[in-house]
Design an enzyme around this catalytic site. Structure first.
Site, PDB file in Angstrom:
ATOM      1  N   ALA A 131      39.401  28.973  22.945  1.00  0.00           N
ATOM      2  CA  ALA A 131      40.293  30.130  22.926  1.00  0.00           C
ATOM      3  C   ALA A 131      39.491  31.350  23.383  1.00  0.00           C
ATOM      4  O   ALA A 131      38.262  31.361  23.276  1.00  0.00           O
ATOM      5  CB  ALA A 131      40.830  30.342  21.520  1.00  0.00           C
ATOM      6  N   GLY A 140      39.119  25.356  21.390  1.00  0.00           N
ATOM      7  CA  GLY A 140      40.487  25.102  21.863  1.00  0.00           C
ATOM      8  C   GLY A 140      40.518  24.191  23.083  1.00  0.00           C
ATOM      9  O   GLY A 140      41.509  23.490  23.308  1.00  0.00           O
ATOM     10  N   GLU A 195      40.362  20.831  21.740  1.00  0.00           N
ATOM     11  CA  GLU A 195      41.649  20.582  21.064  1.00  0.00           C
ATOM     12  C   GLU A 195      42.763  20.318  22.071  1.00  0.00           C
ATOM     13  O   GLU A 195      43.627  19.466  21.865  1.00  0.00           O
ATOM     14  CB  GLU A 195      41.984  21.784  20.166  1.00  0.00           C
ATOM     15  CG  GLU A 195      41.054  21.862  18.951  1.00  0.00           C
ATOM     16  CD  GLU A 195      41.115  23.199  18.228  1.00  0.00           C
ATOM     17  OE1 GLU A 195      40.935  24.253  18.889  1.00  0.00           O
ATOM     18  OE2 GLU A 195      41.344  23.207  17.008  1.00  0.00           O
ATOM     19  N   GLU A 239      33.421  26.563  16.637  1.00  0.00           N
ATOM     20  CA  GLU A 239      33.982  27.754  15.980  1.00  0.00           C
ATOM     21  C   GLU A 239      33.128  28.247  14.817  1.00  0.00           C
ATOM     22  O   GLU A 239      33.051  29.438  14.554  1.00  0.00           O
ATOM     23  CB  GLU A 239      35.415  27.465  15.480  1.00  0.00           C
ATOM     24  CG  GLU A 239      36.461  27.329  16.578  1.00  0.00           C
ATOM     25  CD  GLU A 239      36.605  25.905  17.110  1.00  0.00           C
ATOM     26  OE1 GLU A 239      35.714  25.061  16.867  1.00  0.00           O
ATOM     27  OE2 GLU A 239      37.626  25.641  17.774  1.00  0.00           O
TER      28      GLU A 239
HETATM   29  N1  CAA Z   1      36.203  33.125  25.368  1.00  0.00           N
HETATM   30  C1  CAA Z   1      36.014  34.161  26.223  1.00  0.00           C
HETATM   31  N2  CAA Z   1      35.083  34.151  27.201  1.00  0.00           N
HETATM   32  C2  CAA Z   1      34.303  33.065  27.310  1.00  0.00           C
HETATM   33  C3  CAA Z   1      34.441  31.950  26.459  1.00  0.00           C
HETATM   34  C4  CAA Z   1      35.459  32.007  25.447  1.00  0.00           C
HETATM   35  N3  CAA Z   1      35.692  30.993  24.615  1.00  0.00           N
HETATM   36  N4  CAA Z   1      33.528  31.022  26.801  1.00  0.00           N
HETATM   37  C5  CAA Z   1      32.835  31.549  27.833  1.00  0.00           C
HETATM   38  N5  CAA Z   1      33.313  32.769  28.148  1.00  0.00           N
HETATM   39  C6  CAA Z   1      32.841  33.676  29.198  1.00  0.00           C
HETATM   40  C7  CAA Z   1      31.500  34.289  28.834  1.00  0.00           C
HETATM   41  O1  CAA Z   1      31.667  35.408  27.979  1.00  0.00           O
HETATM   42  C8  CAA Z   1      30.978  34.669  30.194  1.00  0.00           C
HETATM   43  O2  CAA Z   1      31.630  35.857  30.618  1.00  0.00           O
HETATM   44  P1  CAA Z   1      30.781  37.095  31.241  1.00  0.00           P
HETATM   45  O3  CAA Z   1      30.190  36.509  32.506  1.00  0.00           O
HETATM   46  O4  CAA Z   1      31.821  38.121  31.483  1.00  0.00           O
HETATM   47  O5  CAA Z   1      29.742  37.426  30.230  1.00  0.00           O
HETATM   48  C9  CAA Z   1      31.465  33.532  31.080  1.00  0.00           C
HETATM   49  O6  CAA Z   1      32.547  32.929  30.381  1.00  0.00           O
HETATM   50  C10 CAA Z   1      30.401  32.478  31.318  1.00  0.00           C
HETATM   51  O7  CAA Z   1      29.896  32.050  30.066  1.00  0.00           O
HETATM   52  P2  CAA Z   1      28.315  32.070  29.688  1.00  0.00           P
HETATM   53  O8  CAA Z   1      27.597  33.120  30.469  1.00  0.00           O
HETATM   54  O9  CAA Z   1      28.209  32.135  28.210  1.00  0.00           O
HETATM   55  O10 CAA Z   1      27.886  30.627  30.252  1.00  0.00           O
HETATM   56  P3  CAA Z   1      26.738  29.679  29.676  1.00  0.00           P
HETATM   57  O11 CAA Z   1      26.643  28.558  30.647  1.00  0.00           O
HETATM   58  O12 CAA Z   1      25.506  30.440  29.346  1.00  0.00           O
HETATM   59  O13 CAA Z   1      27.312  29.107  28.278  1.00  0.00           O
HETATM   60  C11 CAA Z   1      29.012  28.138  26.850  1.00  0.00           C
HETATM   61  C12 CAA Z   1      28.471  28.318  28.284  1.00  0.00           C
HETATM   62  C13 CAA Z   1      28.027  27.298  26.033  1.00  0.00           C
HETATM   63  C14 CAA Z   1      30.319  27.388  26.971  1.00  0.00           C
HETATM   64  C15 CAA Z   1      29.204  29.527  26.196  1.00  0.00           C
HETATM   65  O14 CAA Z   1      29.968  30.351  27.084  1.00  0.00           O
HETATM   66  C16 CAA Z   1      29.939  29.472  24.888  1.00  0.00           C
HETATM   67  O15 CAA Z   1      29.334  29.165  23.866  1.00  0.00           O
HETATM   68  N6  CAA Z   1      31.254  29.819  24.891  1.00  0.00           N
HETATM   69  C17 CAA Z   1      32.040  29.918  23.684  1.00  0.00           C
HETATM   70  C18 CAA Z   1      32.421  28.539  23.134  1.00  0.00           C
HETATM   71  C19 CAA Z   1      33.187  28.700  21.846  1.00  0.00           C
HETATM   72  O16 CAA Z   1      32.708  29.219  20.864  1.00  0.00           O
HETATM   73  N7  CAA Z   1      34.455  28.220  21.864  1.00  0.00           N
HETATM   74  C20 CAA Z   1      35.332  28.303  20.693  1.00  0.00           C
HETATM   75  C21 CAA Z   1      36.222  29.502  20.816  1.00  0.00           C
HETATM   76  S1  CAA Z   1      37.190  29.794  19.354  1.00  0.00           S
HETATM   77  C22 CAA Z   1      38.469  28.686  19.450  1.00  0.00           C
HETATM   78  O17 CAA Z   1      38.605  27.936  20.392  1.00  0.00           O
HETATM   79  C23 CAA Z   1      39.434  28.704  18.276  1.00  0.00           C
HETATM   80  C24 CAA Z   1      40.481  27.661  18.295  1.00  0.00           C
HETATM   81  O18 CAA Z   1      40.345  26.632  17.667  1.00  0.00           O
HETATM   82  C25 CAA Z   1      41.719  27.844  19.026  1.00  0.00           C
END
Ligand code: CAA
Length: 257
Positions: free
Chosen positions: A65, A108, A111, A131
């Site tokens: 998400a 998400g 999911e 998460e």
């Molecule tokens: N939401 C918003 N933006 C996201 C994102 C997310 N879930 N995942 C990645 N992005 C964005 C980053 O912020 C980044 O944007 P900027 O270039 O503007 O900074 C871009 O995508 C590229 O990401 P990274 O620079 O972080 O890339 P990376 O290769 O270094 O890392 C990753 C990749 C490990 C996937 C890392 O981006 C990450 O940990 N993302 C979040 C994963 C996460 O926590 N997901 C759960 C979300 S909560 C949820 O999903 C709740 C639910 O159950 C519905």
């Protein structure tokens, strides 16, 4: 559609939906999920489509998400937003949906893949429910679907540590049905979709409903639904055609009637 690309006839009777927010690793914001829901509901009603594939790109299926859009929300904001009602509508799609996953399928994104009927993974796919690392828990079914898919202990490990698992591990635990080289994951999903699309769409729909019910009910009720759906296929021309073709030693031609 701005955040997804839809090709109604990517292959005969097979539609392809590509999540298309590459810079954000296909983070699932309400607009993207709304477009996905609208497309799936439309394709579900289209008789020329018999199977649907959802995919991302090589780097990410979806990284969860959209954290940036959620970060400052209050509990009541989230309640009023009611983003998961969109997910509930997607869950009701009757046609088979295959997730073709490469790269990140997190939160998400994992999911969403699990809400599909099957997952075909590329060797580079990584699955996880991270998460916990951002102070929350899965909200789109992760605690329930991951547990049903991989068992309680593995689900606990993934959800309480936020660790990712590789495609191979996902395959070992039964989350992904197949792992193939990255150049092949979409083609592999298409081959599978075409195989399913060649079956009677009535039988496919009734079978999908019965398999899904097995997660939601006790055995007795599940067996009753399966039996009713089995009998119901005998009201279709496709069942007559399928069995006649077997007896006559020819290939059946299913018409969805
Ligand atoms: N939401 C918003 N933006 C996201 C994102 C997310 N879930 N995942 C990645 N992005 C964005 C980053 O912020 C980044 O944007 P900027 O270039 O503007 O900074 C871009 O995508 C590229 O990401 P990274 O620079 O972080 O890339 P990376 O290769 O270094 O890392 C990753 C990749 C490990 C996937 C890392 O981006 C990450 O940990 N993302 C979040 C994963 C996460 O926590 N997901 C759960 C979300 S909560 C949820 O999903 C709740 C639910 O159950 C519905």
């Amino acid at each position: 559609m701005e955040l997804i690309k839809v090709t109604d006839h990517y292959a005969p009777a097979v539609a392809l939906i590509e999540l298309n927010r590459p810079k954000e690793l296909n983070a699932l914001n309400p607009q993207l999920m709304g477009e996905l829901r609208d497309s799936l509901v439309r394709l579900d009603k289209d008789d020329t489509v018999r199977a649907i594939i959802i995919t991302g790109n090589e780097r990410a299926f979806a990284a969860g998400a959209d954290i940036k859009q959620m970060a400052d929300k209050s509990a009541i904001d989230m309640l009023v937003l009611d983003q998961f009602s969109t997910w509930d509508q997607i869950r009701k799609v009757k046609k088979p949906i295959i997730a073709a996953v490469s790269g990140f399928a997190l939160g998400g994104g994992c999911e969403l893949a699990m809400m599909c009927d099957m997952i075909v993974a590329s060797e580079t796919a990584q699955f996880g429910q991270p998460e916990i690392k951002i102070g929350t828990i899965p909200g789109a079914g992760g605690t329930q679907r991951l547990t049903r898919a991989v068992g309680k202990a593995k689900a606990m490990e993934l959800i309480l540590t936020g660790r990712f698992i590789s495609a191979q591990e996902a395959h070992f635990y039964g989350l992904a049905i197949k792992v193939v080289p990255v150049e092949m994951y979409l083609q592999e999903a298409v081959t599978l979709a075409k195989e399913i699309a060649a079956m009677s769409p009535i039988a496919v729909q009734l079978a999908k409903e019965a398999v899904n019910r097995s997660f939601e009910t006790h055995l007795d009720e599940g067996l009753t639904l399966e039996r009713k759906n089995f009998y119901l296929t005998f009201a279709s021309q496709d069942q007559k055609e399928g069995m006649a073709a077997f007896v006559e030693k020819r290939k059946p031609e299913f018409k969805g009637k």
